[in-house]
Structures are given as structure tokens and as C-alpha cells.
Design an enzyme around this catalytic site. Structure first.
Site, PDB file in Angstrom:
ATOM      1  N   GLU A  22       0.832  -1.327   0.028  1.00  0.00           N
ATOM      2  CA  GLU A  22       0.106   0.172  -0.054  1.00  0.00           C
ATOM      3  C   GLU A  22       0.845   1.357  -0.108  1.00  0.00           C
ATOM      4  O   GLU A  22       0.333   2.340  -0.667  1.00  0.00           O
ATOM      5  CB  GLU A  22      -0.927   0.121   1.082  1.00  0.00           C
ATOM      6  CG  GLU A  22      -1.817  -0.797   1.119  1.00  0.00           C
ATOM      7  CD  GLU A  22      -1.682  -2.510   1.474  1.00  0.00           C
ATOM      8  OE1 GLU A  22      -0.560  -2.637   2.057  1.00  0.00           O
ATOM      9  OE2 GLU A  22      -2.290  -3.320   1.314  1.00  0.00           O
ATOM     10  N   PHE A  27      -6.529  -0.683   6.190  1.00  0.00           N
ATOM     11  CA  PHE A  27      -4.916  -0.759   5.522  1.00  0.00           C
ATOM     12  C   PHE A  27      -4.362   0.669   5.584  1.00  0.00           C
ATOM     13  O   PHE A  27      -3.237   0.395   5.008  1.00  0.00           O
ATOM     14  CB  PHE A  27      -5.113  -1.464   4.290  1.00  0.00           C
ATOM     15  CG  PHE A  27      -5.673  -2.897   4.143  1.00  0.00           C
ATOM     16  CD1 PHE A  27      -6.051  -3.552   5.462  1.00  0.00           C
ATOM     17  CD2 PHE A  27      -6.041  -3.437   3.154  1.00  0.00           C
ATOM     18  CE1 PHE A  27      -6.605  -4.836   5.377  1.00  0.00           C
ATOM     19  CE2 PHE A  27      -6.787  -4.657   2.930  1.00  0.00           C
ATOM     20  CZ  PHE A  27      -6.882  -5.406   4.149  1.00  0.00           C
ATOM     21  N   HIS A  34     -11.054  -4.960   9.756  1.00  0.00           N
ATOM     22  CA  HIS A  34     -11.389  -4.703   8.522  1.00  0.00           C
ATOM     23  C   HIS A  34     -12.764  -4.342   8.609  1.00  0.00           C
ATOM     24  O   HIS A  34     -13.923  -4.441   7.506  1.00  0.00           O
ATOM     25  CB  HIS A  34     -11.517  -6.443   7.803  1.00  0.00           C
ATOM     26  CG  HIS A  34     -10.388  -6.777   7.040  1.00  0.00           C
ATOM     27  ND1 HIS A  34      -9.577  -7.459   7.967  1.00  0.00           N
ATOM     28  CD2 HIS A  34      -9.754  -7.051   6.016  1.00  0.00           C
ATOM     29  CE1 HIS A  34      -8.377  -7.659   7.370  1.00  0.00           C
ATOM     30  NE2 HIS A  34      -8.826  -7.751   6.038  1.00  0.00           N
TER      31      HIS A  34
END
Lengths: 342, 321, 373
Positions: free
Chosen positions: A71, A97, A140
Site C-alpha cells: 500500500e 489498511f 476490516h
């Protein structure tokens, strides 16, 4: 005009803007379907939730780029590309993330323009899914829009329906500043009428999904849907609510919120993000400072507890705001004595 | 490789400008007139200039917290830089960036960077722009031995190779990440790292302009031709501390003095070009004197320049909000 | 059901309406009303409208002021003196039970929806309602409008007659190319539409700039026009409120568009956030604003109307009716002066630029009578 899902609305926005402007590119993990697999299948995935499916076949590998699962490098690359002539739309998959690439967003993209004395333009969009309700647990499921809202230089969009998503995403892509575009993962299959043509919805103008006299509800993203359901129930009980969907948390349409509070005198804020320093706290402070005299009673906030998002459904349901919790908060704000909802 | 006379003159002038700019900042900073903190590039001039002599304004570079040299080498205007460092409204960033954020996109200078390892991902993006827009340009990330260990750098080496980007990673290895030696902090070898990501590795003596120019030329030509990224490892010595005010108690006595005496890139350059008859000493003396005047007037102008105004505080956070 | 009891139900104004709010009764309980009297104000998400009594009788109220009810729900009954309270109560109970069952079964026929059709390569959004032997009506909206401008009229006029509304190019759900933006261009498109729909001759009911389109159509193809019913039409004088035109084009937010929309109506409280939302949604479509700019540049250069279409009416041969709000702030009512005596002119006091919405029932009755002649 036809019924489209939230997912289709986003796909259509990307497709139309990529057709309109060759500088628009899409990058992210598996967004071009996943390269290097052994099946030889082209465009197998279209992103983990299929949002970008079909873009590869229309626009090719130069404009729809699979990235390694790194990322920091690809979000940073999106920022660098935006500053040097492209208009990238980077998909961060799960907003959680962001821990892996916050520097590229917070210290680089967000600050170029100010640090460089107004000489940079960074037309970058970072799409990411957020929110609880899928048993996706603590890493998440977060609703991190307050984190981005806190950072000057970023714009933050939290669309509440397919129509809103398409217009706001096209606006985001045409915008010359970095935009964080957050899609609630539970909403991808929601459907509504969405124009086939390209259209925009400006940032910083709240949408009133309904107008009422007794109380104002401010809600974000999927919470708008719950707030509307609660308002429907309350209407039948003689309590009429205005429901405000601010659409963007940065910029925030403070005028509309203050105007509605001035009209109704009561405020409930529904915020799926963690309770400390979130949008509910921000708006409460705003109203306390600028509309204190209009308030007929305390502001009520419907929010999760200060915990990570739990896994088990029974806990996740307890964690999340719900129609029932909103209904109870509205009644409490109206001065009714109601039993506490667990 | 034959280097054009004009390139030699321009490169010498750039190196001399960096040297005088930094030496002057060293003096002025001590007076307390310069706000914030500065990181000086003295001793490393041949690296930035040797690399940038192979670039045009269309090519992009990203720099580091030690960025003045890269800015000057890439053609950012000196008076504007000085004014910026003094926090003046006439600075290249209107006094809102300071030493660590000098940028000039019109010169392909994507910014010094206050974050160690901040530049390499951005350079992947700039290289992607060049590749996508097919403008024939390359993007160059300057980064230090400290940044060579950052995850962002390692991710970027990988991404640049995966995407076969026209990018060059110039590792300016001055032996220290702040106060910690590269011998301690960098495991394995940089060459093996390049090889691990499938990219060519070149190295050179960063105090020799000709060595840098030669190696950078090869690396940049490779990337420009569409053959993917290259790592160029430049060996250097830092003449001043990590930041101004650093007493460098972690360095052995005489280390810096030896570097100044034996590895001054300006002396090496002058000896080389005069002995080879490429340039004569008076031409270089003229440049020295012109640069002295330029830095002097830049400092005077910066000190007299207007400060930012209150309204500037709120300006340019966004293009539109 | 007792034949002497008339149910008063929540009316349906326009396609999208599924429920309405009884904003206020205009008749006290126990009063006698005649057919056509205003019974109550019904508020929809778009606009508030008076609901006229469908029959004569003495009013018994079922719903109270402020209640929001689905379309078709009972809000009151009309009955004569000789009907007993017990009978009325039984009627109300039965109605409620049957209505609940109907709702649950979803028996209500799906409302007609507009469709987008291809007319000579141009996408036009069309709503085609009603059947009958009488010549059809073509509804032509004005600058910045769309077929929903006829939401209070379309179904009423389509009683026993085909009535077609469409979005002009550049508007609503139609393609955004407007050619040179002139009334003659739009008239050509309207003729194409009539051809496509197999309509030889139509009554043209047109509003504002649509009026100029109707006049241009009558000039180009008089044999296609059964009559002209023009509401505050453009083309009859030079003046036009350019603050409205320019404001409509440039306003892109609720706060800026609402005051502009205020010019449209006499009673400013009619302009709500939802109406503004609908217009903003249209204006935010790619191509919409440039279409409006093209039209304004062609039709209103230098802030005046470029097309003088009086000769169409002066030429005669087509029956014409002109309806105009006395307080029209967009096109001044005085432009209705000086027309040939054969043209029927009806000036409506206390009405602005949108008589078909502001006085829907009057307009429907007048036009219904006019086209039936």
C-alpha cells in the site's frame, strides 16, 4: 435512468470518467482482475468486491493497474502521479489498511499544495471500503472517516446511496485536490434509480433526505439509511424529523446543520465511527458553540462504544447503531423517558 | 564520454552555488535568524549535479530532507530558495514550506521531503505519469542510506520493477542515517538489494563529478529507453552534521577534515578540467566570484523580503474547498 | 358500499407521489360543499396543492391536519343529512379494511413511467398517457423544465384522450444536444416526435419557452396543429427576466437556486427544497448547463427575446387560447396584449409564471374545455 447497485454506480462513474479523460487511471490490489494467475483468465476479480470489473477489458493494462500488496508504494505512487499529470483513482481495498500508507496520504498528498506555496495540484482519489456489519472483525470493519477529516488538505466523501455514490465519485475524479472516497461494504448491493449519464454532486452541500419539524438527525453513509427508517417509524408516532446526510465530512456543510438545528431545536447524530473525536463530537461542538440558544434539550449521539469492532454477530450487533437505537435516542432527545436499548 | 563545455561550466556553477549556499546557511543559521532547522548538502554536490546534468525540466526528481543541493542542481531559483529558508513571502513556497519542502514542479522538482523514505513511492508515480503520458521523461528518487531501509523504499524498488517504470533510484550513501552508521543499520548489501528486485545496480564515487555523470548517464539512458528501473549507489561523505547544531560526537576526530582535504568535489573537478585543458582556471574563478555575489544578494534580499501575511495562513490548503 | 356516501381519498399528484400530507382542511367538518370546491391543501414532497371536492355533500373528516397518508387512503367522506352516523362509521371501517388489504396485496396498478425513446437518433424521454378518438395533446414545457412540470395536469387532461409529454432536448432525461437552441429547432424535434408516435395532428399545450416552440411548430407545420393552448408563452414580446435565466443557469447549490426559483410562482412558500433538489439533479447532468447556455444565447441574446412569433397568431387559421398569471415575474402579462380578437385570453389574478401548477384545477378545466370544442 435505471436501477443500479452501489457497486454498478461506482463502476459506471469510473468508466465514464475514464472515457472522458485519458489521464484518469485506476490502480490497486486485484483491480485489473489479478495478474499472474495460472488460469489465464483475464479480469478474474475486478477488485476484491468486483467494483472495477470490466475496466481492464475496455481500457487496457496501461490504465487499469494491478499492484503488489504494498500500500505504501502504490498509494505514494498515486500521489506522485497525481502531482505530475495523471488523475489516479487508487483503491485501498479496506480502509483499515491505511495504517500501511498513512504517510503517503497524510504527509505527502494532503500537504503538497500548502507546503509548496499553492503550486501543486494533486487530483488523487483514494477509494476504500469501510464499516461494520459483515463479521469482518477489528482490522476490516472500521469507519475511519474522522481520521481523514482531521487532516487539512484532504476531502472526505461518505456516500449514502447508489445515486449519491456515482455523482460524488465523478465530482471526486474531476476535483483537483486529494479525495478520500469511502464506500460502506454492506451497501454494495443496495439499488436505486441512477441516471445513465455522467453527473456530479458538489462537495460540502448536505442533502436533506426528509424534512421535519421536531428534531434534526445528522447521519453518515449507511447510517443515513437507518436514520430514514427510524424517522419513518417516528413519523407514525407523531415525531417528525429532518434527516441530514452531509455527504462529505470535509468540507462539512455546517450552515445546513446549524440552520436545521435552529429550526427544530433538537439534534441526534448517528455516527458509525469510534466515539472519541468523531464526527458526532465535532458536530456537537459546532452546535454547542453556534446554535446553543436554539437547543431545547441535550444533543444525543448514537455511536458504537470505544472498542475495536468485534467479530461475533451478537457482539457486532450490539456494537453498531441500529434503527431501534436511533428511535430511542430521538425519543430521549424529545424528552420521553424510554428504556435503554442494549 | 565527452561532456560539452557548456555542461561543464553549468555543472561547476551548480556545484559552487550549492557549496556557497550551504556554507552561508551554516554561518547564518548560527546567528539565529533562520527559523526551524536545516540539513546541509556540503560535500555531496557532485552527486546531485552529476545526476541532474543528465536530466531536463521534463524529468522529475524527488529529494530528501537534505534537499537544497538537489533543488539547485535541478534549476530551482536560488534567491527564491533563500527567501523560503528565511520564511519570507517571496520564497519559492511563499514561506509555507521552508528548507525541507522546497519544490518547483515547473522544474520537475517534486519536493524535498521531511519524511525519510517519502520520495521513492512518489517517484514511482511520477515515472508512471511519464510512462502513461509517453513523454519520454524519467523520474529520479534521491534517497539516503537511512531511507534505503525504509519499507517505502523497498516497496518502491519492487513496484518500479513490477511496472517496469522509467525510474532511477539514486542512493546517496553518506555513511550515516542521522547519528547511526550505515555499517550498523544497513544489512546485507545494496547491490544484492537491487539484484533482489531484478534491477541493474551501478555504483560510483560521489565526490567525482565525472564518475557520477558517467554512471547516472548510463542509468538514466537505461530507464529512458523503457528498460525499467536502475539503482545507482553513490558513495559520499557528509561535511556537516545531520542537522545544523549537531556536534557529530558520533564521528571520529579527523573524519570530516579528511573528507574536506582529500575528497572535495570542487577541487577534484577543477584539477581534472584544468589539467585536461577542458576549461581554464580563470573561467572557474569568474564563476566563483559570480556565485559569491549571487548568494550575497540572495541573503540580503531574503532578509529584506516581506513576511507572509495573516491571510496566507488560510490560503492554498485546497485548490477549492 | 353505501352509494350515498362519497369517499374522499388522498389524491395522487404526479407519478412519484406515493403519499401526501394533509396540510390543512379548508372546509370545516359538517359544512356543505359542492363539486369543485377546494376541500383541503395536500402537501407532496414537491409542492402544495388544493384538492377539489369530487362531489357535493356534507363533509365528515377522517384524517386530521398534519397527517401523512398513502395515496388512496381515506381522508374524509361526503354524505347527505339523511345518512346516519352509524352508516358512515361502518363505511369508514369497511373502507379502511379494504384499503389495508389492497395495499398488502399491492393491487394498485403500477403507475405509467416515462420511457426514453430514440427519435431520429435523438434520445427523448416521453410520457404517453390516455387513449381516445379525440386528437391527442402534446405538452411542451419551458426553459429548464421537464415533463414533470405537467404532473398536476397530465393525467387530468388524459381522461379519454391521448396526452403526450416529453422532455425537450437538453432537458430532463432527453439527450443534451440542443442544436442552435432556437424555438425552430425544438419545433422540428417535436414534429419528429409526432411522426414517430404516429400522431398526425395534435393540440399543443405549451408553457413559457415551450410556447415559443409551439408557435414555431404552428408556423412550420400548421396542418399538424389542432389548436394552441399557451401558458405564459415566450415569443410575444421582447422582455424576459434575465435574473431568472442567468440565475437558473449559474446557481449550483440549494442556497443559490431557491431564490431564483422564487421568481416562478406568486406564493414563494411553494418553492421547497425538494423542488430545488430535482432541478439541481438535472442541472448536474453532464451537458445540461451548456444546453441551457446555448438556448439562452440563441433565444435571449442581449437580455431580450430574439423571436417575435406574433405573426403566427396574426396569420390566423389555428384556434388559440392564452393563459397568463397576472403576477408573472418571468414574462410580463402585458405581452398578452394586442393579439387578434380571435385569440382567447385568460388572465389569472394572484398567479405567477406557473399557472399549471399554481392553479392546476382551473387550468385543467379551461384547457379541457378548450380542446373539446
Amino acid at each position: 435512468m435505471s436501477k443500479k447497485s452501489f457497486r454498478q454506480a461506482i463502476n459506471e462513474a469510473l468508466r465514464q470518467e475514464m472515457r472522458r479523460d485519458p489521464r484518469v487511471i485506476v490502480m490497486g490490489e486485484d483491480v485489473a482482475g489479478g495478474h499472474g494467475g495460472t488460469s489465464g483468465t483475464v479480469d478474474a476479480w475486478g477488485g476484491v468486491l468486483g467494483v472495477t470489473k470490466g475496466l481492464l477489458t475496455e481500457f487496457g493494462e496501461d490504465r487499469v493497474l494491478d499492484t503488489p500488496i504494498t500500500e505504501a508504494s502504490y498509494i505514494g505512487a498515486a500521489a506522485g502521479a497525481a502531482a505530475t499529470g495523471l488523475r489516479p483513482v487508487a483503491e485501498l481495498m479496506f480502509v483499515d489498511f491505511v495504517g500501511c500508507c498513512l504517510d503517503q496520504i497524510m504527509n505527502q498528498a494532503a500537504k503538497f499544495r500548502y507546503m509548496f506555496g499553492g503550486k501543486a495540484r494533486t487530483p488523487l482519489v483514494i477509494r476504500a471500503m469501510f464499516g461494520a456489519g459483515f463479521n469482518a472483525a477489528a482490522q476490516h470493519s472500521q469507519a475511519l472517516y474522522p481520521l481523514f477529516t482531521h487532516i487539512p488538505g484532504l476531502k472526505v466523501v461518505v456516500p449514502s446511496s447508489p445515486y449519491e455514490a456515482k455523482g460524488l465519485l465523478i465530482e471526486a475524479i474531476r476535483d483537483d485536490d486529494p479525495v478520500i472516497f469511502l464506500e460502506h461494504k454492506v451497501m454494495y448491493d443496495d439499488e436505486e434509480e441512477v441516471p445513465d449519464e455522467a453527473y456530479t454532486i458538489p462537495f460540502g452541500e448536505a442533502n436533506l433526505t426528509r424534512e421535519g419539524d421536531d428534531l434534526t438527525i445528522v447521519a453518515f453513509g449507511r447510517m443515513v439509511k437507518l436514520a430514514n427508517e427510524a424517522a419513518d417509524r417516528l413519523e407514525r408516532q407523531g415525531i417528525s424529523c429532518t434527516v441530514i446526510d452531509p455527504r462529505t465530512t470535509s468540507p462539512l456543510d455546517t450552515d445546513t446543520i446549524l440552520d436545521c438545528v435552529a429550526d427544530t431545536g433538537r439534534l441526534v447524530i448517528v455516527d458509525e465511527s469510534s466515539p472519541r473525536c468523531n464526527m458526532a463530537a465535532d458536530i456537537s461542538a459546532l452546535v454547542a458553540e453556534y446554535a446553543f440558544d436554539a437547543l431545547k434539550g441535550p444533543i444525543r449521539r448514537v455511536m458504537p462504544p470505544h472498542t475495536p469492532v468485534p467479530f461475533a454477530s451478537v457482539l457486532e450487533n450490539l456494537y453498531l447503531p441500529s434503527v431501534e437505537k436511533i428511535e430511542a435516542a430521538v425519543k430521549a432527545a424529545m424528552g420521553h423517558r424510554v428504556p435503554e436499548i442494549a | 564520454m565527452q561532456i560539452a563545455r557548456e555542461t561543464l561550466l553549468r555543472s561547476y556553477r551548480a556545484m559552487r552555488t550549492i557549496r556557497d549556499f550551504e556554507e552561508r546557511l551554516h554561518v547564518e543559521f548560527a546567528t539565529g535568524e533562520i527559523p526551524g532547522f536545516v540539513h546541509l548538502y556540503c560535500g555531496e554536490e557532485a552527486s546531485g549535479v552529476g545526476v541532474c546534468a543528465n536530466l531536463t525540466d521534463q524529468d522529475t526528481i524527488a529529494s530528501t530532507h537534505r534537499g537544497h543541493g538537489h533543488c539547485i542542481a535541478k534549476g530551482v531559483e536560488v534567491a527564491g530558495m533563500m527567501a523560503e529558508i528565511y520564511g519570507r513571502r517571496t520564497g519559492v513556497c511563499q514561506g509555507k514550506g521552508g528548507s525541507m519542502h522546497i519544490a518547483d514542479l515547473s522544474r520537475g522538482m517534486l519536493g524535498a521531503n521531511g519524511i525519510v523514505g517519502g520520495g521513492p513511492p512518489l517517484i514511482c508515480g511520477a515515472a508512471l505519469s511519464h510512462k502513461t503520458l509517453k513523454d519520454g521523461a524519467v523520474a529520479v528518487a534521491f534517497y539516503g542510506d537511512g531511507a534505503s531501509n525504509e519499507g517505502t523504499t523497498l516497496e518502491s524498488l519492487n513496484l518500479a520493477s513490477v511496472w517496469r517504470l522509467p525510474a532511477v533510484f539514486v542512493l546517496e550513501d553518506n555513511g550515516y542515517g542521522e547519528a547511526t552508521g550505515a555499517s550498523y543499520a544497513c544489512a546485507g548489501s545494496q547491490k544484492a538489494r537491487a539484484g533482489g528486485f531484478g534491477m541493474p545496480y551501478l555504483e560510483c564515487d560521489g565526490t567525482d563529478f565525472f564518475a557520477v555523470h558517467q554512471a547516472a548517464g548510463e542509468a538514466i539512458a537505461h530507464a529512458r529507453a523503457g528498460n525499467g528501473p536502475v539503482m545507482l549507489h553513490v558513495h559520499l561523505a557528509r561535511w556537516y552534521g545531520h542537522f545544523e547544531g549537531d556536534a557529530m560526537t558520533y564521528r571520529a576526530a579527523g573524519e570530516v577534515a579528511a573528507a574536506r582535504a582529500d575528497h572535495d568535489c570542487l577541487t577534484i573537478f577543477r584539477t581534472r578540467v584544468t589539467q585536461a585543458g577542458l576549461l581554464d582556471g580563470t573561467e572557474l574563478d569568474d564563476i566563483d566570484s559570480a556565485v559569491r555575489d549571487e548568494i550575497e544578494s540572495a541573503v540580503i534580499a531574503a532578509k529584506q523580503a516581506p513576511l507572509p501575511e495573516a491571510a496566507d495562513l488560510l490560503a492554498d490548503v485546497y485548490v477549492r474547498y | 358500499m353505501n352509494a350515498s356516501i362519497t369517499p374522499i381519498t388522498m389524491p395522487k399528484f404526479g407519478l412519484a407521489m406515493t403519499e401526501g400530507k394533509l396540510a390543512g382542511w379548508m372546509v370545516r367538518p359538517g359544512s356543505r360543499v359542492k363539486a369543485g370546491d377546494d376541500l383541503a391543501d395536500i402537501e407532496t414532497s414537491k409542492i402544495t396543492n388544493a384538492y377539489e371536492s369530487p362531489a357535493a355533500g356534507i363533509l365528515r373528516q377522517v384524517a386530521s391536519d398534519g397527517e401523512t397518508l398513502p395515496v388512496g387512503a381515506l381522508i374524509g367522506v361526503l354524505a347527505e343529512d339523511d345518512v346516519s352516523d352509524a352508516d358512515i362509521d361502518a363505511f369508514i371501517a369497511r373502507f379502511a379494511a379494504e384499503f389495508a388489504t389492497d395495499e398488502a396485496d399491492g393491487q394498485e396498478a403500477a403507475p405509467a413511467e416515462p420511457t426514453v425513446i430514440d427519435v431520429k437518433g435523438r434520445a427523448l424521454r416521453v410520457l404517453d398517457l390516455g387513449h381516445g378518438d379525440a386528437p391527442p395533446i402534446l405538452l411542451i414545457h419551458g426553459f429548464g423544465g421537464d415533463l414533470t412540470n405537467w404532473m398536476f395536469n397530465h393525467a387530468a387532461l388524459a381522461d379519454g384522450r391521448r396526452v403526450v409529454a416529453f422532455d425537450l432536448p437538453g432537458h430532463g432525461g432527453s439527450a443534451k444536444d440542443v442544436g442552435d437552441g432556437s424555438p425552430a429547432f425544438f419545433a422540428g424535434v417535436a414534429i419528429d416526435l409526432l411522426d414517430h408516435l404516429g400522431i398526425g395532428k395534435a393540440h399543443l399545450v405549451a408553457h413559457s419557452l415551450g410556447g415559443a416552440v409551439a408557435l414555431a411548430l404552428a408556423w412550420q407545420a400548421p396542418d399538424r396543429v389542432a389548436s394552441l393552448a399557451l401558458i405564459a408563452p415566450a415569443g410575444l414580446g421582447p422582455e424576459i427576466n434575465m435574473d431568472f435565466i442567468n440565475g437558473f443557469i449559474t446557481a449550483d447549490r440549494q442556497k443559490t437556486i431557491q431564490p431564483v426559483l422564487g421568481y416562478l410562482v406568486h406564493d414563494k412558500s411553494l418553492i421547497g427544497r425538494k423542488m430545488a433538489d430535482d432541478i439541481l439533479r438535472y442541472k448536474r447532468l453532464d451537458g445540461a448547463v451548456s444546453a441551457l447556455m446555448q438556448i439562452a444565447a440563441t433565444c435571449f441574446p442581449d437580455g431580450r427575446q430574439a423571436d417575435d412569433l406574433r405573426p403566427v397568431l396574426e396569420r390566423g387559421g389555428i384556434r388559440a387560447l392564452i393563459l397568463w398569471g397576472e403576477d408573472d415575474e418571468i414574462l410580463p402579462v402585458r405581452q398578452s396584449g394586442g393579439l387578434p380578437p380571435a385569440v382567447t385570453i385568460d388572465i389569472l389574478p394572484g398567479v405567477g409564471h406557473m399557472p399549471q401548477m399554481e392553479r392546476a384545477a382551473d387550468i385543467n378545466r379551461t384547457i379541457g374545455t378548450f380542446v373539446a370544442q
